[in-house]
Design an enzyme around this catalytic site. Sequence first.
Site, PDB file in Angstrom:
ATOM      1  N   ARG A 181     -25.696  -5.907   4.993  1.00  0.00           N
ATOM      2  CA  ARG A 181     -25.199  -7.014   4.471  1.00  0.00           C
ATOM      3  C   ARG A 181     -25.904  -8.169   5.499  1.00  0.00           C
ATOM      4  NH1 ARG A 181     -19.543  -6.288   2.025  1.00  0.00           N
ATOM      5  NH2 ARG A 181     -20.392  -7.767   0.770  1.00  0.00           N
ATOM      6  N   GLU A 232     -20.014  -8.996   8.248  1.00  0.00           N
ATOM      7  CA  GLU A 232     -21.155  -8.465   8.910  1.00  0.00           C
ATOM      8  C   GLU A 232     -22.120  -9.290   9.702  1.00  0.00           C
ATOM      9  OE1 GLU A 232     -19.122  -5.370   6.472  1.00  0.00           O
ATOM     10  OE2 GLU A 232     -20.008  -7.384   6.153  1.00  0.00           O
ATOM     11  N   LYS A 260       0.824  -1.293  -0.028  1.00  0.00           N
ATOM     12  CA  LYS A 260      -0.030  -0.094  -0.050  1.00  0.00           C
ATOM     13  C   LYS A 260       0.875   1.187   0.015  1.00  0.00           C
ATOM     14  CE  LYS A 260      -4.599  -0.536   1.996  1.00  0.00           C
ATOM     15  NZ  LYS A 260      -5.402  -0.325   3.059  1.00  0.00           N
TER      16      LYS A 260
END
Length: 642
Positions: free
Chosen positions: A400, A372, A286
């Site tokens: 979700r 979730e 990253k």
Amino acid sequence: MTNMKPDTPLLDTVATPDKLRTLKASQLRQVADELRAEVISAVGTTGGHLGSGLGVVELTVALHYVFDTPNDRLVWDVGHQCYPHKILTGRRDRIRTLRQGGGLSGFTKRTESEYDPFGAAHSSTSISAALGFAVANKLSDNPGKAIAVIGDGSISAGMAYEAMNNAEQAGNRLVVILNDNDMSIAPPVGGLSAYLARLVSSGEYLGLRGLASKVTKKLSKRMHKAAGKAEEYARGMATGGTLFEELGFYYVGPIDGHNLDHLIPVLENVRDAKEGPVLIHVVTQKGKGYAPAENAADKYHGVQKFDVVTGAQVKGPPGPPKYQDVFGDTLAKLAETDERLCAITAAMPGGTGVDRFAKAHPDRAFDVGIAEQHAVTFAAGLAAQGMRPFCAIYSTFLQRAYDQVVHDVAIQNLPVRFAIDRAGLVGADGATHAGSFDVTYLSTLPNFVVMAAADEAELANMVYTAAVHDDGPIAVRYPRGSGTGVPIPEVLEKLPIGKGRIVREGKKVAILSLGTRLTEAEKAADMLEAKGLSTTVTDLRFAKPLDEELIRKLLATHEVAVTIEEAAIGGLGAHVLTLASDEGLIDAGLKLRTMRLPDRFQDQDKPDRQYDEAGLNAPDIVDTVLKALRWNESAKEADTRA
């Protein structure tokens, strides 16, 4: 700010991928370097996601160079790493409009470009979508490939594995790129691993593998199976791919995602392979190529405008605390005297304030990853065993896990506490992250208590109320960003369930506010009072249960009543209308109006412009009231005559 556009002579010749494919492979390094400089300059100007995009610059170049996009379908998971992709696919001239009103989305978007075959912003959807493209190609005898690029964080979610479990149906038309930017699966890679990746993806190796398979099939079933397992586990020990092989993928990697000399031949081998599906394990960093982002990748995931030379982000003056921090600090303080309190987050500890709780109570803070559904049922289990769990999830992500909310929490009447962050409009993140529906989808459920905080003091009181509420599930919603500046009380108040409060009293107009539109409701009351219209303003606090006693009184004693909420149709307004209908108040001539988010998905913009577009600011409230009182006159005409 020193954010001049970089010098990019070679990139200037590459408007679309077909132009990129006319270059020599030896020129791609320069393209990647110039592309990285352009991304840094653009995000420095607009703000947005930075570290993730910088990490896939070489991968983006390689994918568009090797594959025939847009005929080959390239699907980015989440999409926050897609800025280099947008620059290479005909949108460079608009790249400095990212995440702004009328500008480019911060994620992939089907209506924006043919190179965005599938919209994204939530994680772990790419393999399922790419599988759909690949199978459609197979059924229609289309030779096109589908390529899913998914991060090591996103692939932790169950949906990714559900998709991979069905991937064999796609044959060789499906390619999955596992972008491992946290070094969480494989050790550092070098020349040996790159050699192995080229070897196992080569046509010669695949041909030998196919020949060996044919030979062993002539042996007994037991011998054939044993030979296959021996080859699989031998490669697995060398490359780490056994898990993906078990799911039906041919695994290649790990390879250095920043080395184009490694990437290009592997991608070409996979493109031309007769076997499939294939998973390529690419290791990236990253923030690659920009020192401030490399050194603090977490801080440069999503950034404000910044100085390209120094990396310093533009910050506004200090203001009230963020709602997420108020939640985290309040819960941490309450947990000092209640050992049953715990906090759960689904890969968003910083975004939800759970990180602040975790610092004080590490043993009672749980980050379950991008899961979730699991987070909600895990919380249900904790509650069933006598704990007091807070499940802190963005409104748009809680969608979700709706089945778990219904089946595992509501039906069993378990006291799970939901801290619903980013409720309402979210500015630059646009429709994919707007928390528009939670009031509706929770208030329809029996046993639920649904609260909405009007300011940070109310939020603190609601967190305390939820903490001591053991009679069933309870939720508190609050917006993105900072509070209004009101002081947070030292001694918190347990709010009576289902009871609102009167903020100011009048006689002719009643404004029934839920949540953070209260400030605008008070401004509207001032404007109406100036026109001689005496106005009551209430903060209902609860979408469920409604304060029926207060609402009956307001509807019976005022000529006009207006509900206002930062939520979609089916929420507070619908429930008040139902109450009024059941009570026969509408038949008595009451002028009752509901104000809510429009029945459409709103694109990214500055928050104040989004509220104007939604019609949820003070002038809009006044307009609604005046139209109700003077049916044949617009509010503007009424203003002129006043």
